[in-house]
Design a protein around this motif. Sequence first.
Motif, short mmCIF file in Angstrom:
data_model
loop_
_atom_site.label_atom_id
_atom_site.label_comp_id
_atom_site.label_asym_id
_atom_site.label_seq_id
_atom_site.Cartn_x
_atom_site.Cartn_y
_atom_site.Cartn_z
N VAL A 70 -8.66 56.00 -27.63
CA VAL A 70 -10.10 56.14 -27.49
C VAL A 70 -10.53 55.49 -26.17
CG1 VAL A 70 -12.35 55.65 -28.48
CG2 VAL A 70 -10.41 56.11 -29.98
N GLU A 71 -11.01 56.32 -25.26
CA GLU A 71 -11.46 55.84 -23.96
C GLU A 71 -12.96 55.58 -23.98
OE1 GLU A 71 -8.12 58.92 -23.33
OE2 GLU A 71 -10.00 58.83 -24.45
N SER A 72 -13.39 54.60 -23.20
CA SER A 72 -14.82 54.30 -23.09
C SER A 72 -15.10 53.62 -21.76
CB SER A 72 -15.27 53.40 -24.25
OG SER A 72 -14.58 52.15 -24.20
N GLY A 73 -16.39 53.48 -21.45
CA GLY A 73 -16.78 52.74 -20.26
C GLY A 73 -17.26 53.58 -19.11
N GLY A 74 -17.17 54.89 -19.24
CA GLY A 74 -17.62 55.76 -18.16
C GLY A 74 -19.13 55.75 -18.02
N GLY A 75 -19.60 56.41 -16.99
CA GLY A 75 -21.04 56.48 -16.76
C GLY A 75 -21.36 57.05 -15.41
N LEU A 76 -22.64 56.92 -15.04
CA LEU A 76 -23.13 57.39 -13.74
C LEU A 76 -23.41 56.19 -12.85
CD1 LEU A 76 -24.33 59.55 -11.83
CD2 LEU A 76 -26.49 59.29 -13.07
N VAL A 77 -22.76 56.17 -11.69
CA VAL A 77 -22.95 55.06 -10.76
C VAL A 77 -23.14 55.61 -9.35
CG1 VAL A 77 -21.66 53.37 -12.12
CG2 VAL A 77 -20.47 54.77 -10.43
N PRO A 78 -23.81 54.87 -8.49
CA PRO A 78 -23.92 55.31 -7.10
C PRO A 78 -22.62 55.02 -6.35
CG PRO A 78 -25.02 53.21 -7.38
CD PRO A 78 -24.58 53.63 -8.74
N ALA A 79 -22.43 55.72 -5.26
CA ALA A 79 -21.26 55.46 -4.42
C ALA A 79 -21.23 53.99 -4.02
CB ALA A 79 -21.30 56.35 -3.19
N GLY A 80 -20.04 53.40 -4.08
CA GLY A 80 -19.88 51.99 -3.79
C GLY A 80 -19.95 51.10 -5.01
N GLY A 81 -20.34 51.68 -6.13
CA GLY A 81 -20.47 50.92 -7.36
C GLY A 81 -19.15 50.70 -8.07
N SER A 82 -19.24 50.07 -9.24
CA SER A 82 -18.05 49.73 -10.03
C SER A 82 -18.23 50.11 -11.48
CB SER A 82 -17.79 48.21 -9.96
OG SER A 82 -17.53 47.79 -8.64
N LEU A 83 -17.11 50.38 -12.11
CA LEU A 83 -17.06 50.61 -13.55
C LEU A 83 -15.77 50.03 -14.08
CD1 LEU A 83 -18.20 54.34 -14.02
CD2 LEU A 83 -19.41 52.32 -14.85
N ASN B 154 -4.16 45.85 -27.95
CA ASN B 154 -3.74 47.26 -27.78
C ASN B 154 -4.73 48.01 -26.88
OD1 ASN B 154 -1.37 47.19 -29.30
ND2 ASN B 154 -2.50 47.47 -31.20
N THR B 155 -5.10 47.38 -25.80
CA THR B 155 -6.12 47.95 -24.92
C THR B 155 -5.63 47.97 -23.47
OG1 THR B 155 -7.88 47.17 -26.37
CG2 THR B 155 -8.50 47.75 -24.13
N ILE B 156 -5.94 49.06 -22.80
CA ILE B 156 -5.66 49.23 -21.38
C ILE B 156 -7.00 49.30 -20.65
CG2 ILE B 156 -4.57 50.70 -19.64
CD1 ILE B 156 -2.59 49.52 -21.54
N TYR B 157 -7.06 48.68 -19.49
CA TYR B 157 -8.30 48.68 -18.72
C TYR B 157 -8.08 49.32 -17.35
CZ TYR B 157 -9.48 45.11 -22.17
OH TYR B 157 -9.70 44.43 -23.35
N LEU B 158 -9.15 49.84 -16.80
CA LEU B 158 -9.12 50.30 -15.41
C LEU B 158 -10.40 49.81 -14.74
CD1 LEU B 158 -7.48 51.99 -13.35
CD2 LEU B 158 -9.01 53.90 -13.90
N GLN B 159 -10.25 48.83 -13.87
CA GLN B 159 -11.37 48.35 -13.09
C GLN B 159 -11.47 49.20 -11.83
OE1 GLN B 159 -13.65 45.79 -13.69
NE2 GLN B 159 -14.66 46.62 -11.87
N MET B 160 -12.61 49.83 -11.65
CA MET B 160 -12.80 50.75 -10.53
C MET B 160 -13.89 50.20 -9.62
SD MET B 160 -12.52 54.40 -12.48
CE MET B 160 -14.12 54.23 -13.26
N ASN B 161 -13.54 49.88 -8.43
CA ASN B 161 -14.49 49.37 -7.44
C ASN B 161 -14.60 50.33 -6.27
OD1 ASN B 161 -14.71 46.98 -8.98
ND2 ASN B 161 -13.01 46.03 -7.88
N SER B 162 -15.64 50.15 -5.47
CA SER B 162 -15.87 50.98 -4.29
C SER B 162 -15.75 52.46 -4.64
CB SER B 162 -14.87 50.61 -3.18
OG SER B 162 -14.98 49.25 -2.84
#
Length: 114
Positions: free
Chosen positions: A5-18, A76-84
């Motif tokens: 089960v994936e979560s955490g997505g959304g709408l962000v401006p360029a340069g933002g993070s999720l 039992n969780t995998i994360y993806l930190q997305m910057n820039s």
Amino acid sequence: QVQLVESGGGLVPAGGSLRLSCLAAGSIFSVPAMAWYRQAPGKQRELVALITREDTTNYGDSVKGRFTISRDNAKNTIYLQMNSLKPEDTNVYYCNSYPIVYTWGQGTQVTVSS
């Protein structure tokens, strides 16, 4: 069979993070590695990042230096930190094992506005 089960997505401006999360209903330690993938409409699924049981990581060229994959085995969780984030990062993001073993989850939509 492990359910993802994936979560955490959304709408962000360029340069933002999720920060994306992938909760596995079952142990993910039995596979050699877990990974994040992404797929845009009409395109093939792309490997974004992977992390092995030994916490070795590997990234696709397009995300190196911007994304960080991590895992919490106790949860039992995998994360993806997305910057820039860039508009070209807009995709549905999925997690799965590497190589792929499990049934795909629903994914989480990431949209980056320019």
